[in-house]
Scaffold this active site. Sequence first.
Site, PDB file in Angstrom:
ATOM      1  N   SER A  50      31.398  33.290  37.115  1.00 26.26           N
ATOM      2  CA  SER A  50      31.817  31.903  37.171  1.00 26.26           C
ATOM      3  C   SER A  50      31.023  30.996  36.222  1.00 26.26           C
ATOM      4  O   SER A  50      31.408  29.858  35.995  1.00 26.26           O
ATOM      5  CB  SER A  50      31.675  31.377  38.607  1.00 26.26           C
ATOM      6  OG  SER A  50      30.305  31.285  38.987  1.00 26.26           O
ATOM      7  N   LYS A  81      24.968  24.248  34.536  1.00 31.03           N
ATOM      8  CA  LYS A  81      26.223  24.565  35.212  1.00 31.03           C
ATOM      9  C   LYS A  81      26.544  23.499  36.252  1.00 31.03           C
ATOM     10  O   LYS A  81      25.646  23.018  36.963  1.00 31.03           O
ATOM     11  CB  LYS A  81      26.112  25.948  35.865  1.00 31.03           C
ATOM     12  CG  LYS A  81      27.402  26.461  36.498  1.00 31.03           C
ATOM     13  CD  LYS A  81      27.183  27.849  37.073  1.00 31.03           C
ATOM     14  CE  LYS A  81      28.417  28.398  37.772  1.00 31.03           C
ATOM     15  NZ  LYS A  81      28.174  29.741  38.345  1.00 31.03           N
ATOM     16  N   SER A 132      28.106  36.528  38.319  1.00 33.74           N
ATOM     17  CA  SER A 132      28.519  35.277  37.665  1.00 33.74           C
ATOM     18  C   SER A 132      27.650  34.845  36.491  1.00 33.74           C
ATOM     19  O   SER A 132      28.039  33.937  35.751  1.00 33.74           O
ATOM     20  CB  SER A 132      28.579  34.140  38.694  1.00 33.74           C
ATOM     21  OG  SER A 132      29.675  34.328  39.557  1.00 33.74           O
TER      22      SER A 132
END
Length: 233
Positions: free
Chosen positions: A148, A69, A172
């Site tokens: 996210s 990420k 997330s």
Amino acid sequence: ELQQAIRSGAATSAQITACYLARIERLNPRLRAVITVSDAAAAEASASDAARANEAPGRPLEGIPVLIKDNIAVEGLPATAGSPALQDSGNGDAFLVGRLRAAGAVVLGKANLSEWANFRSPHSSSGWSTLGGQAVNPHGTGRNPSGSSSGSAVSVAAGLAPVAVGTETDGSIISPASACGIVGVKPTLGLISRTGIVPISPEQDTAGPMARSVADAAALLGALAGPDPADAA
């Protein structure tokens, strides 16, 4: 299955990595799950194959590609959190990325996310960032990929990587994993180092594994977990 293919000689890490890179090139323009592809991925895979040929001791993720990420630091790739404000930032490996490298993993690149991990406005869009655009749930363009860690979830669900690393403050990892039909684990705070991750809340932030199966998530979690003297948790 990938490790078995490598061990049996049916495939090499270089071939597997090239396959995922080609799949990213073909599908990412529509899915927008990946912000940056690592120029070093092919070389890392070849180095893994060379180590295996020299009968180096097997490591738990030897030759397996992983997406990270893009709020997690990787040497040579800026940790942008999806924002142009950080696109020229330079950094070394986050502690957890060092753990992955020590386990033999190949870093494919950086996954898209909700910009600033969805803590930028009360009405931010799940899966959207300035640098990465809107991540698309591979099960249907009308389906929310959630945030996210949306790029990590979409990448695993669409086969752009076998496993990926996400982060979670509040939902997330778990929410995009659920929305995209994969496995996500938010571990106990402190099991995985937060050093080198763009922070939000020291009481809630943690990285975690995202994969297509519980077994794969467990294998990735085992490589990520470990004590870091720089992280009080």
